[in-house]
Design a protein around this motif. Structure first.
Motif, PDB file in Angstrom:
ATOM      1  N   UNK A  19     -23.064  10.838  -1.877  1.00  0.00           N
ATOM      2  CA  UNK A  19     -22.218  10.224  -2.893  1.00  0.00           C
ATOM      3  C   UNK A  19     -23.018   9.142  -3.618  1.00  0.00           C
ATOM      4  N   UNK A  20     -23.019   9.208  -4.930  1.00  0.00           N
ATOM      5  CA  UNK A  20     -23.793   8.274  -5.740  1.00  0.00           C
ATOM      6  C   UNK A  20     -22.868   7.472  -6.637  1.00  0.00           C
ATOM      7  N   UNK A  21     -23.279   6.241  -6.955  1.00  0.00           N
ATOM      8  CA  UNK A  21     -22.512   5.381  -7.841  1.00  0.00           C
ATOM      9  C   UNK A  21     -22.848   5.626  -9.303  1.00  0.00           C
TER      10      UNK A  21
ATOM     11  N   UNK B 183      12.882  -2.669   4.739  1.00  0.00           N
ATOM     12  CA  UNK B 183      12.566  -1.516   5.570  1.00  0.00           C
ATOM     13  C   UNK B 183      11.079  -1.429   5.856  1.00  0.00           C
ATOM     14  N   UNK B 184      10.610  -0.214   6.111  1.00  0.00           N
ATOM     15  CA  UNK B 184       9.207   0.017   6.467  1.00  0.00           C
ATOM     16  C   UNK B 184       8.395   0.223   5.190  1.00  0.00           C
ATOM     17  N   UNK B 185       7.437  -0.657   4.947  1.00  0.00           N
ATOM     18  CA  UNK B 185       6.579  -0.581   3.776  1.00  0.00           C
ATOM     19  C   UNK B 185       5.140  -0.331   4.219  1.00  0.00           C
ATOM     20  N   UNK B 186       4.392   0.371   3.374  1.00  0.00           N
ATOM     21  CA  UNK B 186       2.973   0.587   3.633  1.00  0.00           C
ATOM     22  C   UNK B 186       2.160  -0.490   2.914  1.00  0.00           C
ATOM     23  N   UNK B 187       1.085  -0.909   3.524  1.00  0.00           N
ATOM     24  CA  UNK B 187       0.216  -1.929   2.938  1.00  0.00           C
ATOM     25  C   UNK B 187      -0.814  -1.267   2.032  1.00  0.00           C
ATOM     26  N   UNK B 188      -0.822  -1.648   0.754  1.00  0.00           N
ATOM     27  CA  UNK B 188      -1.800  -1.112  -0.190  1.00  0.00           C
ATOM     28  C   UNK B 188      -3.128  -1.826   0.031  1.00  0.00           C
ATOM     29  N   UNK B 189      -4.222  -1.097   0.290  1.00  0.00           N
ATOM     30  CA  UNK B 189      -5.511  -1.753   0.554  1.00  0.00           C
ATOM     31  C   UNK B 189      -5.952  -2.615  -0.625  1.00  0.00           C
ATOM     32  N   UNK B 190      -6.541  -3.770  -0.356  1.00  0.00           N
ATOM     33  CA  UNK B 190      -7.024  -4.639  -1.440  1.00  0.00           C
ATOM     34  C   UNK B 190      -8.260  -4.044  -2.097  1.00  0.00           C
ATOM     35  N   UNK B 191      -8.530  -4.475  -3.321  1.00  0.00           N
ATOM     36  CA  UNK B 191      -9.663  -3.938  -4.069  1.00  0.00           C
ATOM     37  C   UNK B 191     -10.430  -5.070  -4.739  1.00  0.00           C
TER      38      UNK B 191
ATOM     39  N   UNK C 216     -13.287   1.787  -9.482  1.00  0.00           N
ATOM     40  CA  UNK C 216     -11.876   1.410  -9.530  1.00  0.00           C
ATOM     41  C   UNK C 216     -10.987   2.637  -9.672  1.00  0.00           C
ATOM     42  N   UNK C 217     -11.394   3.587 -10.532  1.00  0.00           N
ATOM     43  CA  UNK C 217     -10.609   4.808 -10.732  1.00  0.00           C
ATOM     44  C   UNK C 217     -10.515   5.623  -9.446  1.00  0.00           C
TER      45      UNK C 217
ATOM     46  N   UNK D 146      -7.237   7.321  -4.590  1.00  0.00           N
ATOM     47  CA  UNK D 146      -7.435   7.733  -3.209  1.00  0.00           C
ATOM     48  C   UNK D 146      -6.094   7.832  -2.476  1.00  0.00           C
ATOM     49  N   UNK D 147      -6.083   8.608  -1.404  1.00  0.00           N
ATOM     50  CA  UNK D 147      -4.846   8.793  -0.653  1.00  0.00           C
ATOM     51  C   UNK D 147      -4.373   7.491  -0.027  1.00  0.00           C
ATOM     52  N   UNK D 148      -5.300   6.656   0.432  1.00  0.00           N
ATOM     53  CA  UNK D 148      -4.918   5.395   1.079  1.00  0.00           C
ATOM     54  C   UNK D 148      -4.126   4.506   0.133  1.00  0.00           C
ATOM     55  N   UNK D 149      -4.503   4.503  -1.146  1.00  0.00           N
ATOM     56  CA  UNK D 149      -3.816   3.679  -2.139  1.00  0.00           C
ATOM     57  C   UNK D 149      -2.601   4.397  -2.699  1.00  0.00           C
TER      58      UNK D 149
END
Length: 306
Positions: free
Chosen positions: A39-41, A212-220, A229-230, A235-238
């Motif tokens: 994977x390249x940037x 209720x139960x909330x998911x934590x959105x990962x910080x960026x 950023x895109x 991504x699935x985590x976000x």
């Protein structure tokens, strides 16, 4: 540089362990079957062509030969590219779906609702829904390209020829392909929460009596490049965390998979389903996330307000 070298040594060690396991089982490994993808940037290969950088991405097979890097790798039916995008996979699945749609229309002359929906659900939609929580697109052009498969096919139904695509969805009691992908993502997050499937992305949850139960959105890190950023936002985590938080508390607190599917289905019927497709203008991407952010709807027993 030292970090890259440690990673390379780690991968080589894993390959050696795999080769030893195969040898112990009296199996031989074909060197040409090994592939490596870096994977390249950056889209340019200038940095990778420099002499000192070769050692950072070269890997060797069990016979000592260099494993040649690939730009695209097929992993269990999903095409992954070295730039981190899903463009090759999306192009491949839409091509297969169009081919299957053309085959179905050429073999079956019956254009009744029952026959056409059976073909849609059994041989066409599976082509564009396999492993969709992983590659779910967020760009409108990609969403429209996939949605075009169902739009073109449902236009052939005798009872729907005078209806627009959005009207056909309501008339046939269908969800758009985009909405179906988001439904799969919510279901998968519920399975992660209930430890039915592995939490491979490290998703975290928090619970409160009111929300209720909330998911934590990962910080960026907002100082990162735009391309990063895109990829991060899609991504699935976000995306999974955002979609999970977009459904009502009553849906998120279901105790069984069957109850979740019923409650989620009832909720989705109350939300407008107007996917971006060719010839149709919409201010939103039609995602549940955007509906929650941009409008407050009167949804009866459900509410976007959280």
């Amino acid at each position: 540089k030292q970090w890259y070298q440690r990673r390379v040594r780690g991968v080589v060690h894993d390959l050696d362990q795999f080769a030893a396991w195969a040898k112990a089982g009296n199996m031989s490994l074909h060197p040409d079957k090994f592939e490596v993808m870096n994977y390249t940037l950056y889209s340019t290969l200038l940095l990778r062509q420099l002499p000192f950088s070769a050692e950072n991405y070269q890997y060797y097979g069990p016979d000592g030969s260099t494993i040649q890097p690939s730009n695209i790798v097929n992993d269990l039916g999903v095409l992954q590219s070295s730039d981190g995008s899903w463009t090759p996979h999306l192009a491949e699945l839409t091509t297969k779906a169009r081919r299957m749609s053309g085959w179905a229309l050429s073999v079956f002359s019956d254009r009744s609702t029952g026959t056409m929906l059976t073909l849609l659900q059994s041989v066409i939609r599976p082509q564009v829904e396999y492993c969709s929580p992983l590659w779910n697109p967020v760009k409108k052009r990609d969403i429209s390209s996939i949605e075009d498969i169902q739009r073109r096919f449902t236009r052939k139904i005798d009872s729907c020829k005078e209806l627009s695509y959005w009207e056909r969805l309501e008339h046939l009691d269908l969800l758009s392909l985009q909405r179906r992908r988001e439904r799969y993502i919510v279901i998968h997050v519920w399975k992660i929460l209930n430890e039915i499937v592995p939490n491979s992305v490290g998703m975290k949850f928090r619970k409160s009596s009111r929300r209720g139960i909330k998911a934590t959105v990962p910080p960026f890190n907002h100082q990162a490049q735009g391309a990063i950023s895109t990829r991060f936002e899609s991504s699935f985590a976000v995306r999974g965390a955002q979609l999970w938080n977009s459904v009502p508390k009553e849906v998120r607190e279901c105790q069984s998979l069957h109850a979740l599917k019923v409650s989620l289905g009832n909720f989705l019927r109350t939300v407008p389903d107007e996917p971006p497709v060719r010839g149709y203008t919409t201010a939103w991407s039609n995602s549940l996330i955007d509906w929650k952010r941009g409008v407050q709807l009167n949804l009866g027993e459900y509410s976007f307000i959280s």
